[in-house]
Design an enzyme around this catalytic site. Structure first.
Site, PDB file in Angstrom:
ATOM      1  N   HIS A  72    -122.978   1.071  51.581  1.00 28.97           N
ATOM      2  CA  HIS A  72    -122.698   1.286  49.853  1.00 28.97           C
ATOM      3  C   HIS A  72    -124.176   1.672  48.853  1.00 28.97           C
ATOM      4  O   HIS A  72    -124.729   1.607  49.995  1.00 28.97           O
ATOM      5  CB  HIS A  72    -123.061  -0.522  49.128  1.00 28.97           C
ATOM      6  CG  HIS A  72    -123.901  -0.517  47.759  1.00 28.97           C
ATOM      7  ND1 HIS A  72    -123.109   0.015  46.760  1.00 28.97           N
ATOM      8  CD2 HIS A  72    -124.897  -0.971  47.516  1.00 28.97           C
ATOM      9  CE1 HIS A  72    -123.692  -0.293  45.914  1.00 28.97           C
ATOM     10  NE2 HIS A  72    -125.251  -0.242  45.769  1.00 28.97           N
ATOM     11  N   ASP A  74    -125.648   3.972  47.328  1.00 32.09           N
ATOM     12  CA  ASP A  74    -126.608   4.196  45.767  1.00 32.09           C
ATOM     13  C   ASP A  74    -126.783   5.877  44.626  1.00 32.09           C
ATOM     14  O   ASP A  74    -127.228   6.713  46.002  1.00 32.09           O
ATOM     15  CB  ASP A  74    -127.382   3.699  45.503  1.00 32.09           C
ATOM     16  CG  ASP A  74    -127.807   1.756  45.524  1.00 32.09           C
ATOM     17  OD1 ASP A  74    -127.345   1.667  44.788  1.00 32.09           O
ATOM     18  OD2 ASP A  74    -128.569   1.401  46.351  1.00 32.09           O
ATOM     19  N   ASP A 196    -122.701  -4.570  43.881  1.00 31.53           N
ATOM     20  CA  ASP A 196    -123.898  -4.744  43.516  1.00 31.53           C
ATOM     21  C   ASP A 196    -125.008  -4.812  41.981  1.00 31.53           C
ATOM     22  O   ASP A 196    -126.130  -4.682  42.147  1.00 31.53           O
ATOM     23  CB  ASP A 196    -124.812  -3.208  44.167  1.00 31.53           C
ATOM     24  CG  ASP A 196    -126.527  -2.891  44.208  1.00 31.53           C
ATOM     25  OD1 ASP A 196    -126.491  -5.054  44.566  1.00 31.53           O
ATOM     26  OD2 ASP A 196    -127.253  -1.954  44.561  1.00 31.53           O
ATOM     27  N   HIS A 446    -125.637   1.607  38.507  1.00 30.77           N
ATOM     28  CA  HIS A 446    -126.138   0.907  37.833  1.00 30.77           C
ATOM     29  C   HIS A 446    -128.056   0.342  38.420  1.00 30.77           C
ATOM     30  O   HIS A 446    -128.073  -0.295  38.656  1.00 30.77           O
ATOM     31  CB  HIS A 446    -125.249  -0.922  39.079  1.00 30.77           C
ATOM     32  CG  HIS A 446    -125.431  -0.482  40.529  1.00 30.77           C
ATOM     33  ND1 HIS A 446    -124.640   0.734  41.443  1.00 30.77           N
ATOM     34  CD2 HIS A 446    -126.025  -0.851  41.586  1.00 30.77           C
ATOM     35  CE1 HIS A 446    -124.495   0.119  42.473  1.00 30.77           C
ATOM     36  NE2 HIS A 446    -125.508  -0.350  42.640  1.00 30.77           N
TER      37      HIS A 446
END
Length: 1010
Positions: A72, A74, A196, A446
């Site tokens: 994951h 970001d 997430d 996000h």
């Protein structure tokens, strides 16, 4: 005529949705093949090689455990995008995406059974460009074999609370187009993957369904919701994500992952983890294989209890994992071998490398009947007193900049599409929309528009936007020069929000070109900062226009400022140019307009126009009442500002308010002031009440001529915190309406969600935070109603909002906090300098319920896609010497009806345009003007500057021809769903059902502008 849904079933669909029009021009066959080879190839049956056909074999009669290796990544959070990619500042967070992708590639080549998924195209596209041709060929082969699989496929994994649906569609389109251009149908994602984001909107699921996704997997849902779902075996179900679109158009199979998105306890084998590796040498004193196998078998059996099939998943990865992919894969290889060896001893557990797509395929083949969900997943809490509702409002300056940039990007896209290649190369230089498309896509991440990144990262996001505006300004200048036949030295006045524009403030003569991105004419009150004096304004036909100069007490300086007002009319998808000339001599209007703060003589103060009257109590300075004179409605409304004292933790919980979490220390907010110092401005064009609540809180309540809503322009900040109290500031509207604990908010700016205090539709809520636990995201509007009247407040950015008592409505406008909330950012939300002072607007509508939707839908459309102002000094030079100058232009041959919103008009290629049209009303929403009815358009000669030669209808993200898009079928416990075949596309009769978006790729010929 039914809503166009994507054909269900895994086989390719039939039907012709392409349309070729040959009557307007003669094109040779070789030219046609160049235009359409790409789409004809894409539409060929059986073209999809990857996907379900490449899935690994599972074992019937056993519990199949699908290991999902993933990372994951970001796109900005504790470090900037580039710092994450290159691996800079590893003392802040050890993370380097380039090394992750390098390492995964090497590990996949070592064992053909290994699989890996990747999500964020912002990172992958950058990595891809840096690879050799040989490496790119290796990657293409891995993708073709299904060993490297893309899920989601957007530029980022976008937030779902603070994002506008148009920006979501844009960022998904950008990422999915990269995959289509790079890997063809092999790279087509079948599964959406939002592991997430901090809560999930219904509109997001609807958009994913319309993009052609078969399933959607979530990581974070409310802790009480998850407990309930486990108990009732509802961790996986069908999400029916629209009240208007006919099923299965917005139906999406949705699964909740068992462990958010992290590996199971004790099974994390990354450089960032500390779990022991698998030691399978029985002679080693560290031998642990037997213990691990037994633990794994128990874990799989325990997890199976909460899911309905003989398949379950384990997410093997987390934030920025796999920088040393060999550690992960070597241990998983051993685990798979050891666990599966137990089958010889009677074990019924089979573990395998898999992907979300292959897991979904097995669920579909189970042929079960699934429950249906119709609400959303807001608000999200990960424990008692821990509601993630603060980020709905965090960093309001960034949220406004993002919304303004969306507006600007659509104008840039439209002008590029209308002008064609000449917009990119013209008299102002090289123009380009790509940088702003990418910057805006990054902002949807996000941790970006959500306001949950570190301050230096937020600054970097803003810098990316600011830099990307420049190439679009050049493009727009080129396009306007071509359309108007005049080259002007345009200035875009980026600081109009704080009343700064050097061209209008320092020039004796200047032109104002106003571009309207909507599909119908707009009447707009133009407001520009000027120096003291008289001004004459002339319209595009050189006729005088009424204007006023008003004095505005500036909250940004200690002096008064002057603003010029004049009404402008701008045609659909076009521009109007107005000229402004400063006259010599003193402005005779000034004495009557300069109204210093004073207590009016009368107890009641009124501003009004033909449609609206607003009454104020001159004693308190607060709004008292709003009247809709047109409909003979009257509602006592008290509006003022309050602040919640932010909790830093208490005896109930150590949880503090922070960038993510909203937790006030008390249920009742404190007033910013018990009264406001007021002054009054009245002219022929505007009436205003200026309210000064405190040294850091101001508001102007404004009513323009012919306007059917009140405009509340608030300025808040810097919020004082020297008293060591963090503050969360709200604007609250109190009325005597009997609303029964109900209120309504939009979902990403589209469909409306009904909310109830202390209630969740799918489980019995144990409310631990009566304020924060009732906050919901408000992207564009919130309203309350008593069944007869409706009070609607529209926002100019995403905010958190609620109705915490009967007849009340509140929106959080700003927050400044002193402690971190413990969710990873490790710094308080304490903006200083940039972002500490914020100006914004709330638009207030009072209307009957019957016509409320028509008012708020059309007003919200105009607020999100507001006219763009471009100023130029008085002189200009011809761009086409033989053409007469144009001071007014429309890009449409006829206006679009009010139901229809032009969602997208953008260049797609050298001779192609992307077109999205949407019906912006829901079913049974407007009974007054019949705006909820289907509407039919003729696209054949809709546009002025280009001719459509060929039209291809696609899925929402424009990466699949609609006629060939296929989706999995799911059985539900509701009424049977029909799957009508696609009808042939007739561009002279394109029908839109309520809330339907139709997407087209058009091959076009641009006209010579004459």
């Amino acid at each position: 005529m039914g809503t166009r849904s994507l054909t269900s079933g895994v086989r390719a669909g039939g039907g012709n949705t392409g349309w070729l029009w040959m009557s307007s021009c003669n094109l040779s066959l070789p030219v046609l093949s160049i235009y359409f080879l790409f789409w004809l190839l894409l539409a060929a049956p059986g073209v999809r090689a990857a996907g379900y056909q490449t899935c690994p074999t599972t074992k019937p009669g056993m519990l199949n455990v699908h290991l999902l290796p993933h990372t994951h990544d970001d796109v900005g959070w504790l470090k900037t995008v580039d710092q994450y990619y290159y691996g800079i500042l590893n003392d802040v967070q050890h993370a380097s995406v380039q090394y992750i992708l390098d390492s995964v590639l090497s590990s996949l080549l070592e064992n053909p059974a290994r699989r890996f998924i990747y999500v964020e195209m912002a990172f992958f596209s950058l990595w891809w460009k840096q690879q050799t041709s040989a490496t790119q060929d290796i990657v293409r082969n891995l993708v073709r074999q299904g060993r490297l699989e893309f899920v989601n496929g957007g530029w980022v994994m976008n937030d779902e609370a603070t994002t506008h649906y148009g920006a979501i569609v844009d960022q998904m389109t950008l990422g999915l187009r990269f995959l289509q251009d790079t890997f063809g149908s092999d790279g087509l994602p079948r599964v959406a993957w939002h592991i997430d984001p901090f809560g999930h909107s219904r509109e997001q699921a609807s958009l994913f369904a319309q993009m052609g996704f078969d399933g959607f997997f979530l990581g974070r849902i409310d802790y009480q919701d998850k407990f309930n779902r486990k108990k009732k075996l509802r961790m996986e179900e069908l999400w029916r994500a629209s009240d208007s679109l006919k099923p299965p158009a917005a139906d999406l199979f949705t699964g909740v992952l068992p462990n958010n998105y992290n590996p199971p306890k004790d099974l994390c084998w990354d450089v960032l983890c500390s779990d022991p590796p698998v030691v399978d040498d029985p002679h080693s004193p560290e031998f642990n294989a037997k213990k691990l196998v037994n633990y794994f078998l128990k874990l799989a059996s325990s997890q199976k209890k909460y899911y309905r099939t003989n398949h379950t998943v384990m997410t093997m990865g987390s934030d920025f994992h796999y920088e040393n992919a060999n550690m992960w894969f070597k241990n998983m290889d051993k685990l798979i071998s050891l666990v599966n060896a137990q089958q010889a001893n009677g074990s019924k557990v089979h573990v395998l490398y898999s992907t979300p797509t292959c897991y979904l395929w097995e669920l579909n083949k189970a042929n079960l009947t699934w429950t249906v969900k119709e609400d959303d997943f807001f608000p999200y809490a990960d424990g008692p007193h821990m509601f993630w509702t603060g980020y709905f409002s965090s960093r309001p300056a960034l949220k406004r900049y993002e919304r303004l940039s969306y507006n600007f990007l659509q104008v840039c896209n439209q002008l590029e599409a209308m002008m064609g290649p000449k917009a990119n190369v013209g008299p102002y230089g090289l123009g380009d929309s790509a940088p702003l498309k990418e910057a805006m896509a990054v902002l949807q991440h996000h941790d970006a528009v959500s306001g949950t990144a570190k301050q230096n990262v937020v600054d970097d996001y803003a810098k990316q936007l600011a830099a990307a505006w420049g190439p679009c300004e050049v493009l727009m200048s080129n396009a306007l020069a071509g359309l108007s036949h005049y080259k002007q030295n345009f200035s875009f006045c980026r600081e109009l929000n704080i009343s700064i524009c050097p061209v209008s403030q320092k020039s004796e003569r200047f032109r104002v070109t106003i571009y309207n991105p909507l599909g119908r004419k707009v009447d707009q009150m133009v407001r520009l900062p000027v120096s003291e004096g008289n001004f004459f304004v002339k319209d595009p036909n050189d006729k005088n226009v009424s204007s006023n100069v008003v004095i505005v007490p500036s909250s940004y300086s200690k002096t008064y400022q002057w603003e010029l007002l004049f009404p402008a009319s701008v045609p659909a998808l076009g521009f109007s140019t107005y000229s402004v000339t400063k006259m010599s001599g003193r402005n005779e209007q000034v004495p009557s307009l300069l109204s210093r703060p004073r207590k009016p003589k009368s107890r009641v103060l009124v501003i009004e126009n033909e449609y609206i009257r607003a009454t104020f109590d001159s004693g308190t300075g607060f709004l008292m009442k709003i009247e809709n004179k047109e409909q003979n409605l009257s509602l006592p409304v008290s509006q003022s500002f309050f602040w919640y004292n932010a909790s830093v933790g208490d005896d109930k919980s150590s949880q503090a308010s922070g960038a993510y979490i909203f937790r006030p220390s008390a249920r009742k907010p404190l007033p910013v002031s018990h009264w406001a110092q007021i002054s009054l401005v009245k002219t022929a064009l505007v009436q205003e009440v200026h309210q000064n609540f405190s040294a850091w809180c101001f508001q102007v309540i404004r009513l323009y001529k012919d306007q059917r809503h009140l405009e509340l322009e608030w300025t808040v900040g810097p919020i004082p915190v020297k008293d060591d109290w963090g503050k969360e500031v709200i604007s609250r509207f109190d009325t005597p309406m009997k609303t029964k604990g109900q209120f309504f908010t939009d979902s990403n700016g589209r469909e409306i969600m009904k909310r109830r205090d202390n209630y969740r539709p799918t489980w019995t809520l144990n409310q631990t935070e009566p304020v924060a636990g009732n906050y919901y995201p408000v992207n564009t509007r919130i309203y309350i109603t008593d069944g007869q009247m409706q009070l609607t407040v529209l926002t100019d950015r995403s905010q958190g909002g609620s109705s915490l008592q009967n007849g009340s409505l509140e929106l959080m406008v700003h927050r400044r906090l002193l402690v971190d909330d413990g969710r990873g950012v490790m710094e308080p939300l304490l903006e200083t300098d940039t972002g500490d002072k914020v100006r914004g607007r709330h638009l207030v509508l009072l209307s009957s319920v019957r016509d409320a939707a028509a008012r708020h839908r059309l007003l919200a459309e105009q607020e999100v896609l507001a006219p763009q102002l471009m100023l130029a000094l008085g002189g200009s030079s011809p761009y086409h010497s033989q053409a007469a100058p144009k001071t007014q232009f429309s890009g449409l041959r006829q206006e679009l009806p009010p139901q229809v919103h032009l969602l997208t008009l953008a260049r797609w290629g050298p001779k192609m345009v992307l077109l999205r049209l949407e019906h912006q009303f829901a079913v049974k929403e407007d009974s007054n003007r019949n705006l909820s009815s289907p509407v039919t358009l003729n696209l054949k000669n809709l546009f002025q500057t280009f001719t459509i030669v060929y039209l291809q209808e696609t899925t929402l993200a424009a990466n699949q021809p609609l006629s060939r898009a296929s989706r999995l079928k799911w059985m539900t416990k509701t009424d049977p769903v029909s799957h009508p075949p696609h009808s042939a596309l007739d561009p002279t009769s394109v029908t839109l059902q309520p809330m339907e978006i139709r997407t087209f790729l058009a091959s076009v010929l641009w006209q010579e502008i004459s």
